[in-house]
Design a protein around this motif. Structure first.
Motif, PDB file in Angstrom:
ATOM      1  N   ALA A 293      -9.893   7.594   2.265  1.00  0.00           N
ATOM      2  CA  ALA A 293      -8.641   6.851   1.793  1.00  0.00           C
ATOM      3  C   ALA A 293      -8.163   7.290   0.702  1.00  0.00           C
ATOM      4  N   LEU A 294      -8.910   7.895  -0.309  1.00  0.00           N
ATOM      5  CA  LEU A 294      -8.330   8.389  -1.447  1.00  0.00           C
ATOM      6  C   LEU A 294      -7.308   9.277  -1.377  1.00  0.00           C
ATOM      7  N   GLY A 295      -7.823  10.233  -0.372  1.00  0.00           N
ATOM      8  CA  GLY A 295      -7.148  11.391  -0.071  1.00  0.00           C
ATOM      9  C   GLY A 295      -6.018  10.954   0.639  1.00  0.00           C
ATOM     10  N   LYS A 296      -6.012  10.184   1.554  1.00  0.00           N
ATOM     11  CA  LYS A 296      -4.866   9.627   2.309  1.00  0.00           C
ATOM     12  C   LYS A 296      -3.757   8.990   1.229  1.00  0.00           C
ATOM     13  N   GLY A 297      -4.292   8.052   0.429  1.00  0.00           N
ATOM     14  CA  GLY A 297      -3.255   7.646  -0.851  1.00  0.00           C
ATOM     15  C   GLY A 297      -2.564   8.657  -1.884  1.00  0.00           C
ATOM     16  N   ALA A 298      -3.536   9.706  -1.964  1.00  0.00           N
ATOM     17  CA  ALA A 298      -2.960  10.873  -2.694  1.00  0.00           C
ATOM     18  C   ALA A 298      -2.153  11.724  -2.162  1.00  0.00           C
ATOM     19  N   SER A 299      -2.079  11.523  -0.789  1.00  0.00           N
ATOM     20  CA  SER A 299      -1.034  12.582   0.023  1.00  0.00           C
ATOM     21  C   SER A 299       0.382  11.829   0.434  1.00  0.00           C
ATOM     22  N   LEU A 300       0.379  10.454  -0.215  1.00  0.00           N
ATOM     23  CA  LEU A 300       1.603   9.760   0.128  1.00  0.00           C
ATOM     24  C   LEU A 300       2.501   9.776  -0.957  1.00  0.00           C
ATOM     25  N   HIS A 301       3.712   9.507  -0.893  1.00  0.00           N
ATOM     26  CA  HIS A 301       4.669   9.380  -1.768  1.00  0.00           C
ATOM     27  C   HIS A 301       4.734   7.930  -2.330  1.00  0.00           C
ATOM     28  N   LYS A 302       3.831   7.456  -3.488  1.00  0.00           N
ATOM     29  CA  LYS A 302       4.064   5.895  -4.052  1.00  0.00           C
ATOM     30  C   LYS A 302       3.623   4.930  -2.718  1.00  0.00           C
ATOM     31  N   PRO A 303       2.564   5.156  -2.376  1.00  0.00           N
ATOM     32  CA  PRO A 303       2.079   4.147  -1.180  1.00  0.00           C
ATOM     33  C   PRO A 303       2.049   2.538  -1.876  1.00  0.00           C
ATOM     34  N   ARG A 304       2.726   1.773  -1.230  1.00  0.00           N
ATOM     35  CA  ARG A 304       2.890   0.661  -1.640  1.00  0.00           C
ATOM     36  C   ARG A 304       1.593  -0.500  -1.147  1.00  0.00           C
ATOM     37  N   PHE A 305       1.457  -1.796  -1.744  1.00  0.00           N
ATOM     38  CA  PHE A 305       0.119  -2.430  -1.292  1.00  0.00           C
ATOM     39  C   PHE A 305       0.053  -2.703   0.109  1.00  0.00           C
ATOM     40  N   LEU A 306       1.292  -2.931   0.837  1.00  0.00           N
ATOM     41  CA  LEU A 306       1.508  -3.126   2.426  1.00  0.00           C
ATOM     42  C   LEU A 306       1.140  -1.904   3.084  1.00  0.00           C
ATOM     43  N   GLU A 307       1.379  -0.774   2.825  1.00  0.00           N
ATOM     44  CA  GLU A 307       1.021   0.418   3.251  1.00  0.00           C
ATOM     45  C   GLU A 307      -0.735   0.738   3.144  1.00  0.00           C
ATOM     46  N   ALA A 308      -1.232   0.195   2.076  1.00  0.00           N
ATOM     47  CA  ALA A 308      -2.596   0.628   1.693  1.00  0.00           C
ATOM     48  C   ALA A 308      -3.351  -0.602   2.559  1.00  0.00           C
ATOM     49  N   LEU A 309      -2.734  -1.676   2.829  1.00  0.00           N
ATOM     50  CA  LEU A 309      -3.295  -2.647   3.716  1.00  0.00           C
ATOM     51  C   LEU A 309      -3.221  -2.370   5.113  1.00  0.00           C
ATOM     52  N   ARG A 310      -2.157  -1.982   5.384  1.00  0.00           N
ATOM     53  CA  ARG A 310      -2.064  -1.284   6.911  1.00  0.00           C
ATOM     54  C   ARG A 310      -3.050  -0.160   7.224  1.00  0.00           C
ATOM     55  N   THR A 311      -3.230   0.614   6.305  1.00  0.00           N
ATOM     56  CA  THR A 311      -4.192   1.794   6.373  1.00  0.00           C
ATOM     57  C   THR A 311      -5.707   1.072   6.574  1.00  0.00           C
ATOM     58  N   GLY A 312      -6.104   0.004   5.523  1.00  0.00           N
ATOM     59  CA  GLY A 312      -7.024  -0.754   5.491  1.00  0.00           C
ATOM     60  C   GLY A 312      -7.498  -1.157   6.991  1.00  0.00           C
ATOM     61  N   LEU A 313      -6.453  -1.882   7.335  1.00  0.00           N
ATOM     62  CA  LEU A 313      -6.556  -2.674   8.745  1.00  0.00           C
ATOM     63  C   LEU A 313      -6.858  -1.958   9.846  1.00  0.00           C
ATOM     64  N   ILE A 314      -6.167  -0.495   9.826  1.00  0.00           N
ATOM     65  CA  ILE A 314      -6.614   0.408  11.036  1.00  0.00           C
ATOM     66  C   ILE A 314      -8.204   0.798  11.010  1.00  0.00           C
ATOM     67  N   PHE A 315      -8.384   1.191   9.822  1.00  0.00           N
ATOM     68  CA  PHE A 315      -9.477   1.724   9.398  1.00  0.00           C
ATOM     69  C   PHE A 315     -10.788   0.613   9.753  1.00  0.00           C
TER      70      PHE A 315
END
Length: 190
Positions: A21-43
């Motif tokens: 997730a650190l890598g995923k967040g680093a590769s996104l353009h300014k991920p917002r909390f909802l995108e982080a939560l979406r990623t967290g929910l999928i994982f």
């Protein structure tokens, strides 16, 4: 299994997903909390399902899953990591290209599956222990959801610090996670 052991198990199962997730967040353009939560929910959802699948496999064929899980995880993470490194290098050549606002569901799902192979193996082991598999799976999934959400947001900070190299770093992280899984399993077999 006592609640403290279950908590440590859940946290341990979420650490490789956190690294990814650190890598995923680093590769996104300014991920917002909802995108982080979406990623967290999928994982988290995938990490909840895999120990249950592993538990079922453990009921039938524990030896097969244990002997191949680390190779599957390593191969998936290696391929995903190399792909991210390639994209990171390609982005260096193309100044105009911007980071995506979010990753596709399928990229996240494959990454989540690759980092949850160890949870599948743990599920196999849990088949031989006195544990409520539903409670264990939910604890692992919840811990993963929280850790991945935090990881994506921390990756956002990391991404601004390293700029275009973020995707390369994310790819390296995935490869290191895969190599670590492989090393742990191979060294335990000796």
């Amino acid at each position: 299994m006592n609640p403290i052991s279950l908590l440590f198990l859940a946290l341990a199962m979420s650490t490789d997903a956190f690294a990814a997730a650190l890598g995923k967040g680093a590769s996104l353009h300014k991920p917002r909390f909802l995108e982080a939560l979406r990623t967290g929910l999928i994982f988290g959802a995938i990490e909840t399902i895999t120990p249950v699948i592993g538990w079922g496999i453990g009921q039938v064929a524990a030896r097969f899953a244990e002997s191949w899980d680390h190779w599957i995880a390593f191969t998936l993470l290696l391929v995903l990591g190399l792909h991210m490194i390639y994209n990171g290098i390609k982005h260096d050549d193309d100044e105009e290209q911007e980071k995506p606002g979010q990753h596709s569901f399928w990229i996240l799902a494959v990454t989540a599956f690759a980092t949850s192979i160890d949870a599948l193996a743990v599920g196999v082991g849990l088949a031989f222990v006195d544990v409520n598999i539903v409670v264990a799976a939910l604890a692992i999934g919840l811990a993963t959801t929280v850790m991945v959400t935090i990881g994506v947001m921390l990756g956002r900070v990391l991404g601004t610090m390293v700029g275009k190299r973020a995707e390369i770093i994310g790819g390296i992280v995935l490869i290191v996670v895969g190599a670590t899984i492989l090393y742990e399993h191979l060294s335990a077999a000796q």
